[in-house]
Design a protein around this motif. Structure first.
Motif, PDB file in Angstrom:
ATOM      1  N   THR A 112       0.831  -1.209   0.000  1.00 42.23           N
ATOM      2  CA  THR A 112       0.000   0.000   0.000  1.00 42.23           C
ATOM      3  C   THR A 112       0.866   1.259   0.000  1.00 42.23           C
ATOM      4  O   THR A 112       0.543   2.242  -0.677  1.00 42.23           O
ATOM      5  CB  THR A 112      -0.950   0.015   1.209  1.00 42.23           C
ATOM      6  OG1 THR A 112      -0.198  -0.162   2.415  1.00 42.23           O
ATOM      7  CG2 THR A 112      -1.969  -1.109   1.100  1.00 42.23           C
ATOM      8  N   ALA A 380     -10.375  -4.736   1.208  1.00 44.31           N
ATOM      9  CA  ALA A 380     -10.512  -3.458   1.915  1.00 44.31           C
ATOM     10  C   ALA A 380     -10.345  -3.647   3.420  1.00 44.31           C
ATOM     11  O   ALA A 380      -9.641  -2.878   4.084  1.00 44.31           O
ATOM     12  CB  ALA A 380     -11.858  -2.820   1.599  1.00 44.31           C
ATOM     13  N   ASP A 381     -10.995  -4.680   3.966  1.00 40.66           N
ATOM     14  CA  ASP A 381     -10.878  -4.946   5.404  1.00 40.66           C
ATOM     15  C   ASP A 381      -9.450  -5.338   5.774  1.00 40.66           C
ATOM     16  O   ASP A 381      -8.946  -4.964   6.840  1.00 40.66           O
ATOM     17  CB  ASP A 381     -11.843  -6.054   5.820  1.00 40.66           C
ATOM     18  CG  ASP A 381     -13.294  -5.616   5.726  1.00 40.66           C
ATOM     19  OD1 ASP A 381     -13.543  -4.398   5.717  1.00 40.66           O
ATOM     20  OD2 ASP A 381     -14.169  -6.500   5.651  1.00 40.66           O
ATOM     21  N   LYS A 384      -7.105  -2.288   5.944  1.00 41.23           N
ATOM     22  CA  LYS A 384      -7.379  -1.381   7.062  1.00 41.23           C
ATOM     23  C   LYS A 384      -7.178  -2.026   8.429  1.00 41.23           C
ATOM     24  O   LYS A 384      -7.153  -1.321   9.440  1.00 41.23           O
ATOM     25  CB  LYS A 384      -8.821  -0.853   6.960  1.00 41.23           C
ATOM     26  CG  LYS A 384      -9.039   0.102   5.792  1.00 41.23           C
ATOM     27  CD  LYS A 384     -10.431   0.709   5.801  1.00 41.23           C
ATOM     28  CE  LYS A 384     -11.487  -0.318   5.482  1.00 41.23           C
ATOM     29  NZ  LYS A 384     -12.832   0.282   5.340  1.00 41.23           N
ATOM     30  N   SER A 386      -5.518  -3.896  11.734  1.00 40.95           N
ATOM     31  CA  SER A 386      -4.273  -3.691  12.467  1.00 40.95           C
ATOM     32  C   SER A 386      -3.320  -4.852  12.195  1.00 40.95           C
ATOM     33  O   SER A 386      -3.730  -5.931  11.750  1.00 40.95           O
ATOM     34  CB  SER A 386      -4.551  -3.588  13.965  1.00 40.95           C
ATOM     35  OG  SER A 386      -5.154  -4.785  14.436  1.00 40.95           O
ATOM     36  N   GLN A 390      -4.418  -8.912  10.974  1.00 39.61           N
ATOM     37  CA  GLN A 390      -4.454  -9.120   9.521  1.00 39.61           C
ATOM     38  C   GLN A 390      -4.390 -10.590   9.131  1.00 39.61           C
ATOM     39  O   GLN A 390      -5.004 -11.001   8.139  1.00 39.61           O
ATOM     40  CB  GLN A 390      -3.326  -8.323   8.856  1.00 39.61           C
ATOM     41  CG  GLN A 390      -3.646  -6.833   8.752  1.00 39.61           C
ATOM     42  CD  GLN A 390      -2.498  -6.015   8.201  1.00 39.61           C
ATOM     43  OE1 GLN A 390      -1.342  -6.218   8.568  1.00 39.61           O
ATOM     44  NE2 GLN A 390      -2.799  -5.066   7.338  1.00 39.61           N
TER      45      GLN A 390
END
Length: 505
Positions: A112, A380-381, A384, A386, A390
């Motif tokens: 990202t 997306a989840d 975002k 932590s 993940q």
């Protein structure tokens, strides 16, 4: 108890002082550790990176030279463990718990940031180019976990094994400095080296245990909705402490070895599951691509000066190098204890290449599977979430999520126990003048000290305090490891010229 008072008492007092200070003044302790981290990174980032580079070059040169033929313990020495058990213990005690924690989060973070560009992106990233960003992200992740860290561990392990098995010296850090300082290593000079090594080991190990407890707790909260509080974390660590105590009682053969082999098979099963339920052929192809990209970007990622990617360089690579260095006495001494009968070349190859390949495999399967989810628009989840959740978010996108997430929590906890167990044994050995036959209650002191520091740093300052403790203690130890290379080289050259000087041939 069998102790070296000049090492045992200073380290014990400092360890318990840190615990008390963090309990009495949590904010002040968190600020102190944050300041130590920023100061060390700001002024010595180049030194950490250069140290890692020099230690890697040392290992490669020694392994490829005629010195690589020397057998640890003499020509007649036989290994105590099969290669499978040896590899399992090397990997489990080395960085298994860290790979589970960062195996999804680090590739996703670097991907990202590479897509966005800027100082946080490794080597500046590749803005808007998903394929190039993926290549850079995986190369940067593998860089932090492959050859460099294992070279740091191998240097320490080789030195300890050489002087213990071939020169009949105590299994302690000071022994490797005998060629440099002579008999002074048995006095205050050696005591200072040992105290630095023990403190670095305590903080490096506490960092790993803190990460493991944080991720296991995050998985339990994510799966079962249990409230994440200081009390629940304390309860989890208390249970793990009891299991670790039982493992310590069993020793290496009945404790660490069995748990390490269980760990290896559970980790392998989880890895195969993610591989077969994802894009199998793509992930297999990514493995070769990632190795090529890692080697391609290795010179740029290893550069210690003039970096523009300061966010990535300081927050990831420099932190990791300090963590690995602080961990080196613990992993190196454990490596030494289980490596009697291996040649120097076999030891370095086993300690560097095999674990690096296993790490690359793990990072490729979990990292590329996660990046593929994001590129496909389904992550997306994941992007975002932590760092500590993940892994569970990724498993939630695959079949049988509840079962695999439960297995992942179990894997984390087993790694937690093996790390705590082996670290406790190593610290106890260092504070006992190299003895390995100490009483159980003596080992229990260090079990409590390491666990206590991990708990208070985790609760008072979280990940930042844990990382700061590793960086602060890793800085002076980096110089110790560089000097250790000189002592080891002199010892190897003495054996090469006169094999009989060891008394073990």
């Amino acid at each position: 108890m069998h102790i070296n008072p000049a090492v045992f008492f200073p380290t014990a007092i400092i360890a318990f002082a840190v615990i008390l200070f963090s309990l009495i003044a949590p904010k002040a302790s968190a600020d102190l550790f944050a300041g130590l981290r920023s100061g060390a990174v700001a002024h010595f980032d180049w030194f950490f990176m250069m140290s890692g580079n020099l230690l890697l070059v040392f290992c490669v040169v020694v392994a490829l030279s005629p010195l690589g033929k020397i057998r640890l313990g003499g020509q007649g020495a036989k290994p105590d463990y099969s290669r499978l058990s040896w590899f399992a213990m090397l990997f489990g005690a080395g960085m298994g718990i860290g790979l589970v924690f960062y195996g999804v989060g680090e590739p996703v973070t670097h991907f990202t940031s590479s897509m966005a560009g800027g100082p946080a992106a490794p080597l500046g990233g590749a803005v808007g180019d998903a394929q190039a960003a993926r290549s850079i992200a995986m190369a940067a992740t593998i860089f932090d976990w492959a050859l460099h860290p294992w070279a740091i561990f191998a240097v320490t392990g080789l030195a300890l094994a050489l002087f213990s098995f071939d020169f009949n010296m105590p299994l302690s850090m000071r022994s490797a400095f005998y060629p440099l300082f002579g008999k002074a290593v048995w006095g205050r000079t050696g005591d200072v080296i040992e105290v630095l090594a023990v403190l670095a080991t305590i903080f490096g190990l506490a960092t790993s245990l803190g990460l493991g407890a944080q991720q296991a707790m995050a998985g339990i909260v994510y799966l079962y909705g249990i409230a994440n509080s200081s009390l629940t974390i304390l309860a989890l660590i208390a249970v793990m402490a009891g299991i670790t105590f039982l493992s310590i009682r069993g020793g290496i053969d009945r404790g660490i070895r069995i748990l390490s082999e269980v760990n290896m098979w559970v980790a392998f099963a989880l890895l195969v599951f993610v591989l077969t339920t994802g894009s199998t052929l793509q992930l297999i192809g990514d493995l070769a691509t990632n190795i090529v990209n890692y080697l391609k970007f290795l010179p740029a990622l290893s550069n210690p000066v003039g970096r523009t990617d300061t966010g990535f360089y300081n927050d990831w690579s420099v932190y990791y190098w300090a963590w690995w260095i602080s961990w080196a006495p613990f992993v190196g001494m454990f490596m030494a204890r289980i490596s009697l009968g291996r040649t120097v070349r076999e030891f370095i190859a086993g300690a560097m290449i095999a674990p690096s390949l296993l790490g690359i495999l793990w990072l490729t399967i979990f990292g590329d599977a996660s990046i593929a989810q994001i590129v496909a628009g389904n992550g997306a989840d994941l992007a975002k979430a932590s760092l500590d959740t993940q892994l569970f978010v990724l498993l939630g996108t695959l079949p049988w999520a509840q079962l695999t997430s439960f297995v992942a929590i179990g894997l984390i906890l087993i790694f937690f126990v093996t790390g705590w167990d082996s670290g406790t044994l190593v610290i106890d050995t260092m504070t006992a003048g190299g003895r390995t036959d100490t009483l159980l209650r003596q080992k229990t002191i260090w079990l409590v000290a390491v666990g206590g520091i991990g708990i208070v740093l985790l609760l008072s300052g979280g990940l930042t305090s844990l990382q700061a403790g590793a960086i602060a203690t890793g800085l002076p130890l980096a110089l110790v490891l560089l000097c250790m290379c000189l002592g080891t080289l002199r010892g190897l050259l003495a054996l090469h010229r006169n094999p009989d000087c060891s008394g073990n041939t």
